[in-house]
Design a protein around this motif. Structure first.
Motif, PDB file in Angstrom:
ATOM      1  N   SER A  92       1.084  -1.267   0.129  1.00 17.78           N
ATOM      2  CA  SER A  92      -0.157   0.041  -0.012  1.00 17.78           C
ATOM      3  C   SER A  92       0.655   1.263  -0.018  1.00 17.78           C
ATOM      4  O   SER A  92       0.570   2.307  -0.459  1.00 17.78           O
ATOM      5  CB  SER A  92      -0.968   0.021   1.215  1.00 17.78           C
ATOM      6  OG  SER A  92      -0.334  -0.175   2.513  1.00 17.78           O
ATOM      7  N   SER A  93       2.190   1.178   0.435  1.00 17.33           N
ATOM      8  CA  SER A  93       3.009   2.341   0.540  1.00 17.33           C
ATOM      9  C   SER A  93       3.894   2.547  -0.757  1.00 17.33           C
ATOM     10  O   SER A  93       4.702   3.112  -0.815  1.00 17.33           O
ATOM     11  CB  SER A  93       3.943   2.173   1.631  1.00 17.33           C
ATOM     12  OG  SER A  93       4.694   1.042   1.678  1.00 17.33           O
ATOM     13  N   VAL A  95       4.345   2.901  -5.286  1.00 17.75           N
ATOM     14  CA  VAL A  95       3.895   3.547  -6.225  1.00 17.75           C
ATOM     15  C   VAL A  95       4.692   2.824  -7.468  1.00 17.75           C
ATOM     16  O   VAL A  95       5.786   2.982  -7.572  1.00 17.75           O
ATOM     17  CB  VAL A  95       3.756   4.944  -6.319  1.00 17.75           C
ATOM     18  CG1 VAL A  95       3.388   5.537  -7.514  1.00 17.75           C
ATOM     19  CG2 VAL A  95       3.087   5.443  -5.207  1.00 17.75           C
ATOM     20  N   ILE A 118       4.614   7.327   1.074  1.00 16.16           N
ATOM     21  CA  ILE A 118       5.502   6.410   0.013  1.00 16.16           C
ATOM     22  C   ILE A 118       6.726   5.892   0.518  1.00 16.16           C
ATOM     23  O   ILE A 118       7.628   6.761   0.827  1.00 16.16           O
ATOM     24  CB  ILE A 118       5.419   7.011  -1.257  1.00 16.16           C
ATOM     25  CG1 ILE A 118       4.118   7.844  -1.709  1.00 16.16           C
ATOM     26  CG2 ILE A 118       6.104   6.229  -2.381  1.00 16.16           C
ATOM     27  CD1 ILE A 118       3.286   6.767  -1.905  1.00 16.16           C
ATOM     28  N   ASP A 142       0.579   2.331 -11.627  1.00 15.55           N
ATOM     29  CA  ASP A 142      -0.234   3.225 -11.137  1.00 15.55           C
ATOM     30  C   ASP A 142      -0.624   4.537 -11.731  1.00 15.55           C
ATOM     31  O   ASP A 142      -1.798   5.179 -12.093  1.00 15.55           O
ATOM     32  CB  ASP A 142       0.158   3.644  -9.694  1.00 15.55           C
ATOM     33  CG  ASP A 142       0.170   2.257  -8.773  1.00 15.55           C
ATOM     34  OD1 ASP A 142      -0.784   1.752  -8.779  1.00 15.55           O
ATOM     35  OD2 ASP A 142       1.310   2.190  -8.161  1.00 15.55           O
ATOM     36  N   ARG A 287      -3.446   3.787  -5.363  1.00 15.11           N
ATOM     37  CA  ARG A 287      -3.039   5.173  -5.351  1.00 15.11           C
ATOM     38  C   ARG A 287      -3.727   6.077  -6.127  1.00 15.11           C
ATOM     39  O   ARG A 287      -3.306   7.394  -6.314  1.00 15.11           O
ATOM     40  CB  ARG A 287      -1.491   4.962  -5.658  1.00 15.11           C
ATOM     41  CG  ARG A 287      -0.706   3.933  -5.050  1.00 15.11           C
ATOM     42  CD  ARG A 287      -0.817   3.750  -3.541  1.00 15.11           C
ATOM     43  NE  ARG A 287      -0.424   5.073  -2.945  1.00 15.11           N
ATOM     44  CZ  ARG A 287      -0.388   5.283  -1.603  1.00 15.11           C
ATOM     45  NH1 ARG A 287      -0.659   4.271  -0.861  1.00 15.11           N
ATOM     46  NH2 ARG A 287       0.088   6.256  -0.916  1.00 15.11           N
ATOM     47  N   MET A 290      -4.233   9.696  -5.022  1.00 17.45           N
ATOM     48  CA  MET A 290      -3.100  10.472  -5.450  1.00 17.45           C
ATOM     49  C   MET A 290      -2.899  11.442  -6.583  1.00 17.45           C
ATOM     50  O   MET A 290      -1.657  12.079  -6.758  1.00 17.45           O
ATOM     51  CB  MET A 290      -1.742  10.005  -4.912  1.00 17.45           C
ATOM     52  CG  MET A 290      -1.689   9.403  -3.648  1.00 17.45           C
ATOM     53  SD  MET A 290       0.095   8.497  -3.311  1.00 17.45           S
ATOM     54  CE  MET A 290       1.256  10.043  -3.921  1.00 17.45           C
TER      55      MET A 290
END
Length: 321
Positions: A92-93, A95, A118, A142, A287, A290
């Motif tokens: 989840s952290s 990208v 991130i 993403d 993500r 974001m």
């Protein structure tokens, strides 16, 4: 009995197999067992789905409708499962950023790493816009930085959105710093495309962006056919070709290739070749929320790269003068 997904798979499999016996072999169950299960499924549907004969089974009118709907439902379910798997397979952290080779890519990655949420950034560099869009659609990326040339606007697949980062980015011609045309145009800072009619060109191999079509059309409009004798995706090869005075190339104002002190750039009079830069993202990405932040990072990274390259090129012009 309620109809479940496994029952829909049985109905589709029997229809594709054309016989209960063949379907039973595919499922590695006994034929009597599958026959009994199929009868229970038909009871749940409220009618016979297949007509039986010595040669196999044929869907009834109800069966044809059930098979068509079952296939559509299973496709949606399988797509959902694959998407969720791709999403949950990524931390989840993390990208995943894609894009074509350009200096702002590293600037975006750097800003992402500085973002408090991130912990990991992975980069995929790819010339092909269609490949980048496929990777967004499949969940492998993403975000992606894309280039768009007039008349060759990419079709965004389902689940992919995009927004403009740079409305218009002009193509620059890059040549050796001591090239006669570079020396002659150092005060104006621009050059007519027609003045390059006798030059040899080096560039990337033709791709799906539309750039090569537009470049040749611009040259023809200027009154000549370009001599594109050399192609390479390797920056060092292109730079070596230009630096040694063997020819010229077209680059963006933020291209890595402009960093050499042995070359200089000129804008093309009338801006005959330009492109738009887009940030695209998967709406199904974890993500996706974001997107606005990443868009701001992309704009800032582009502005920084543009300023740094312009400063370097201006310093070199002063040196040549």
């Amino acid at each position: 009995m309620n109809v479940e997904l496994r029952h829909l798979r049985v109905v589709v499999l029997v229809a594709e197999a054309g016989s209960v016996g063949r379907a039973a072999r595919w499922l590695k169950v006994s034929q009597p067992s599958l026959t009994a299960q199929l009868k229970r499924i038909e009871a749940a549907f409220g009618g016979e789905l297949f007509e039986r004969s010595r040669t196999g089974v044929t869907p009834t009118a109800l069966g044809r409708y059930a098979v068509d709907r079952a296939r559509a439902i299973l496709v949606d379910v399988d797509h959902l499962s694959a998407t969720v798997s791709a999403m949950t397979a990524v931390e989840s952290s993390a990208v995943r950023l894609g894009g074509f080779p350009t200096a702002p890519m590293s600037g975006i990655a750097s800003r992402l790493r500085d973002h408090g949420e991130i912990e990991q950034v992975s980069i995929e560099v790819e010339w092909s816009t269609s490949v980048l869009l496929q990777q967004l659609e499949s969940g492998r990326l993403d975000f992606a930085l894309l280039r768009e040339f007039p008349g060759f606007e990419p079709r965004l697949p389902s689940g992919v959105e995009a927004t403009t980062v740079v409305e218009s980015e002009s193509a620059y011609v890059v040549m050796s710093a001591d090239h006669p045309l570079a020396v002659a145009s150092r005060h104006r800072g621009e050059i007519e495309l027609a003045a390059l009619c006798d030059e040899e060109w080096i560039g990337e191999p033709p791709d799906d962006s539309g750039f090569h079509v537009l470049f040749r059309a611009a040259c023809e409009e200027a009154g000549f056919q370009p001599k594109v004798e050399h192609h390479s995706v390797d920056t060092s090869v292109l730079m070596g070709f230009v630096t040694s005075g063997q020819g010229v190339a077209l680059v963006s104002p933020t291209s890595y290739r402009m960093l050499s002190t042995d070359v200089t750039t000129r804008t093309l009079t009338g801006d005959p070749i330009h492109r738009r830069l887009l940030l695209a993202w998967s709406t199904e990405s974890p993500r996706a929320q974001m997107a606005r932040d990443v868009h701001e990072m992309a704009a800032a990274a582009y502005e920084q790269a543009f300023t740094e390259h312009a400063r370097r090129d201006q310093h070199q012009r002063m040196h040549v003068a």
